[in-house]
Design a protein around this motif. Sequence first.
Motif, PDB file in Angstrom:
ATOM      1  N   THR A  82      -4.617  -4.173  10.319  1.00 34.40           N
ATOM      2  CA  THR A  82      -3.519  -4.859   9.629  1.00 34.40           C
ATOM      3  C   THR A  82      -2.481  -3.862   9.151  1.00 34.40           C
ATOM      4  O   THR A  82      -1.267  -4.098   9.247  1.00 34.40           O
ATOM      5  N   MET A  83      -2.955  -2.729   8.665  1.00 31.73           N
ATOM      6  CA  MET A  83      -2.027  -1.704   8.163  1.00 31.73           C
ATOM      7  C   MET A  83      -1.158  -1.150   9.287  1.00 31.73           C
ATOM      8  O   MET A  83       0.017  -0.836   9.071  1.00 31.73           O
ATOM      9  N   GLN A  87       2.786  -0.965   9.547  1.00 27.09           N
ATOM     10  CA  GLN A  87       3.457   0.305   9.848  1.00 27.09           C
ATOM     11  C   GLN A  87       4.433   0.157  11.009  1.00 27.09           C
ATOM     12  O   GLN A  87       5.578   0.631  10.940  1.00 27.09           O
ATOM     13  N   ASP A  88       4.001  -0.516  12.071  1.00 24.16           N
ATOM     14  CA  ASP A  88       4.864  -0.694  13.241  1.00 24.16           C
ATOM     15  C   ASP A  88       6.069  -1.573  12.919  1.00 24.16           C
ATOM     16  O   ASP A  88       7.149  -1.399  13.508  1.00 24.16           O
ATOM     17  N   ARG A  89       5.907  -2.511  12.006  1.00 19.80           N
ATOM     18  CA  ARG A  89       7.022  -3.368  11.585  1.00 19.80           C
ATOM     19  C   ARG A  89       8.073  -2.561  10.827  1.00 19.80           C
ATOM     20  O   ARG A  89       9.263  -2.871  10.856  1.00 19.80           O
ATOM     21  N   GLY A  90       7.617  -1.573  10.090  1.00 17.68           N
ATOM     22  CA  GLY A  90       8.541  -0.711   9.361  1.00 17.68           C
ATOM     23  C   GLY A  90       8.736  -1.057   7.906  1.00 17.68           C
ATOM     24  O   GLY A  90       9.501  -0.392   7.200  1.00 17.68           O
ATOM     25  N   ARG A  91       8.017  -2.071   7.417  1.00 14.44           N
ATOM     26  CA  ARG A  91       8.137  -2.434   6.008  1.00 14.44           C
ATOM     27  C   ARG A  91       6.936  -3.276   5.584  1.00 14.44           C
ATOM     28  O   ARG A  91       6.354  -3.999   6.391  1.00 14.44           O
ATOM     29  N   ALA A 125       2.926   0.759  -0.351  1.00 11.08           N
ATOM     30  CA  ALA A 125       3.915   1.136   0.658  1.00 11.08           C
ATOM     31  C   ALA A 125       3.878   2.642   0.912  1.00 11.08           C
ATOM     32  O   ALA A 125       3.952   3.101   2.064  1.00 11.08           O
ATOM     33  N   ALA A 126       3.752   3.428  -0.166  1.00  9.07           N
ATOM     34  CA  ALA A 126       3.690   4.882  -0.014  1.00  9.07           C
ATOM     35  C   ALA A 126       2.457   5.306   0.764  1.00  9.07           C
ATOM     36  O   ALA A 126       2.505   6.255   1.563  1.00  9.07           O
ATOM     37  N   ALA A 127       1.346   4.601   0.573  1.00  8.46           N
ATOM     38  CA  ALA A 127       0.118   4.938   1.290  1.00  8.46           C
ATOM     39  C   ALA A 127       0.236   4.638   2.784  1.00  8.46           C
ATOM     40  O   ALA A 127      -0.357   5.330   3.613  1.00  8.46           O
ATOM     41  N   ILE A 128       0.996   3.610   3.142  1.00  7.97           N
ATOM     42  CA  ILE A 128       1.156   3.245   4.552  1.00  7.97           C
ATOM     43  C   ILE A 128       2.211   4.106   5.238  1.00  7.97           C
ATOM     44  O   ILE A 128       1.997   4.627   6.339  1.00  7.97           O
ATOM     45  N   ASN A 282      -7.552 -10.762   6.536  1.00  7.02           N
ATOM     46  CA  ASN A 282      -7.227  -9.331   6.551  1.00  7.02           C
ATOM     47  C   ASN A 282      -8.174  -8.522   5.669  1.00  7.02           C
ATOM     48  O   ASN A 282      -7.770  -7.893   4.677  1.00  7.02           O
ATOM     49  N   VAL A 283      -9.440  -8.506   6.061  1.00  2.00           N
ATOM     50  CA  VAL A 283     -10.465  -7.806   5.288  1.00  2.00           C
ATOM     51  C   VAL A 283     -10.177  -6.306   5.238  1.00  2.00           C
ATOM     52  O   VAL A 283     -10.403  -5.650   4.211  1.00  2.00           O
ATOM     53  N   ASP A 284      -9.694  -5.745   6.361  1.00  2.00           N
ATOM     54  CA  ASP A 284      -9.394  -4.307   6.369  1.00  2.00           C
ATOM     55  C   ASP A 284      -8.307  -3.959   5.359  1.00  2.00           C
ATOM     56  O   ASP A 284      -8.334  -2.885   4.744  1.00  2.00           O
ATOM     57  N   MET A 285      -7.378  -4.861   5.150  1.00  3.00           N
ATOM     58  CA  MET A 285      -6.314  -4.626   4.174  1.00  3.00           C
ATOM     59  C   MET A 285      -6.869  -4.634   2.748  1.00  3.00           C
ATOM     60  O   MET A 285      -6.400  -3.873   1.890  1.00  3.00           O
ATOM     61  N   VAL A 286      -7.866  -5.470   2.488  1.00  2.00           N
ATOM     62  CA  VAL A 286      -8.501  -5.500   1.168  1.00  2.00           C
ATOM     63  C   VAL A 286      -9.113  -4.135   0.860  1.00  2.00           C
ATOM     64  O   VAL A 286      -8.902  -3.566  -0.221  1.00  2.00           O
ATOM     65  N   ARG A 287      -9.851  -3.600   1.817  1.00  2.00           N
ATOM     66  CA  ARG A 287     -10.511  -2.300   1.606  1.00  2.00           C
ATOM     67  C   ARG A 287      -9.464  -1.181   1.458  1.00  2.00           C
ATOM     68  O   ARG A 287      -9.638  -0.259   0.658  1.00  2.00           O
ATOM     69  N   PHE A 288      -8.398  -1.268   2.221  1.00  3.30           N
ATOM     70  CA  PHE A 288      -7.328  -0.272   2.140  1.00  3.30           C
ATOM     71  C   PHE A 288      -6.652  -0.310   0.769  1.00  3.30           C
ATOM     72  O   PHE A 288      -6.449   0.734   0.134  1.00  3.30           O
ATOM     73  N   VAL A 289      -6.307  -1.502   0.313  1.00  4.80           N
ATOM     74  CA  VAL A 289      -5.649  -1.647  -0.992  1.00  4.80           C
ATOM     75  C   VAL A 289      -6.563  -1.135  -2.103  1.00  4.80           C
ATOM     76  O   VAL A 289      -6.099  -0.478  -3.056  1.00  4.80           O
ATOM     77  N   ASN A 290      -7.859  -1.385  -2.001  1.00  6.04           N
ATOM     78  CA  ASN A 290      -8.793  -0.897  -3.017  1.00  6.04           C
ATOM     79  C   ASN A 290      -8.867   0.628  -3.026  1.00  6.04           C
ATOM     80  O   ASN A 290      -9.027   1.249  -4.083  1.00  6.04           O
ATOM     81  N   ALA A 291      -8.734   1.231  -1.854  1.00  8.05           N
ATOM     82  CA  ALA A 291      -8.689   2.696  -1.794  1.00  8.05           C
ATOM     83  C   ALA A 291      -7.428   3.215  -2.480  1.00  8.05           C
ATOM     84  O   ALA A 291      -7.459   4.249  -3.170  1.00  8.05           O
ATOM     85  N   VAL A 292      -6.314   2.499  -2.308  1.00  5.55           N
ATOM     86  CA  VAL A 292      -5.066   2.880  -2.972  1.00  5.55           C
ATOM     87  C   VAL A 292      -5.212   2.754  -4.490  1.00  5.55           C
ATOM     88  O   VAL A 292      -4.771   3.631  -5.256  1.00  5.55           O
ATOM     89  N   LEU A 293      -5.852   1.673  -4.946  1.00  3.84           N
ATOM     90  CA  LEU A 293      -6.060   1.482  -6.381  1.00  3.84           C
ATOM     91  C   LEU A 293      -6.945   2.585  -6.954  1.00  3.84           C
ATOM     92  O   LEU A 293      -6.687   3.100  -8.052  1.00  3.84           O
TER      93      LEU A 293
END
Length: 326
Positions: A82-83, A87-91, A125-128, A282-293
């Motif tokens: 998902t990330m 990223q490919d979308r640009g925002r 956004a900064a993490a992506i 978007n389970v992968d996005m949940v795990r990613f956001v938690n890493a950012v937190l």
Amino acid sequence: MTRMRRLTAGLALALLAAGCSATGRPVDLASIASAQRPEPVGVVVNPPATTGAAAQVPECDPAASLRPAGLPGPGAMPAGSTMRTIQDRGRLIAGVDQNTFLFGFRDPTSNTIAGFDIDRVREIAAAIFGDPNKVQFKVITSAERIPALQKGEVDIVVRTMTATCARWVDINFSAIYYVAGQRVLVDKSSQITGVDQLGGQRVCATKGSTSLNKLRESPAPPVAVAVDNWSDCLLMLQQGQVAAVSTDDTILAGMIAQDPNVKMVGARFTQEPYGIGIPKANVDMVRFVNAVLEKSINSGSWATSYGTWLTEAVGQVAPPTLKYRD
């Protein structure tokens, strides 16, 4: 035709003469004293109850999210994730508020959306991307939060959103990034001291909020007045159209910062754990956001953001302990 025009002109002159008093002052047809101040658009009195879920609600720990699975470097999101799509979308597309002072509001000096919730968006956004500004903010109401995620209109929702078991049925949540509690806001001249004194009185909260359901569960249920935005509630309180506003103390603190003629009363009567809303698939996005937190809390960024927006209004608190179910 000529005769008709003369009659019309004569009638107009007669009406003009009749409209003048003997003293020569015009008659004021408007009775200002009897005029009612208009309510905000979309006000609903005693809206139907809703659980916020489309299916039967299973028992859960709403504060427990999915464990992080590592944090790839900015601009290096895994293929097929998902990330990577973002990223490919640009925002990053984020559902936010622009009417809740301190959390998500439009700064009149810079005309940008700012606040504690907005800082969380920029961290993701900064993490992506390596750039906190690669964000498209989509302003939504409380009632639009879950539909926006279900329809894929946004990647995340960061909008003072309480994680509940009912909402977990429809969407996913990040780990809890802040814990608020519901209280009551009244005019400084009011004799109301708590939620138990609101029975039968008009009390404002936003559509789609847990605050409305909690008011219905009160031993002395008030007349619920539902609006689209919290700023509408403050306006109705200022105009005397409601006796009180009831929602999370953090949101009420923002109202006090805007209007010194209101006050918060009573103790917290709920706990409101705020999570970042993410589409169910978007389970992968949940795990990613938690890493950012986790990174935000461990690095001190969370504390810096809290100090900027909330310490003066709410007082000093420690970051929440992130909790996982797996």
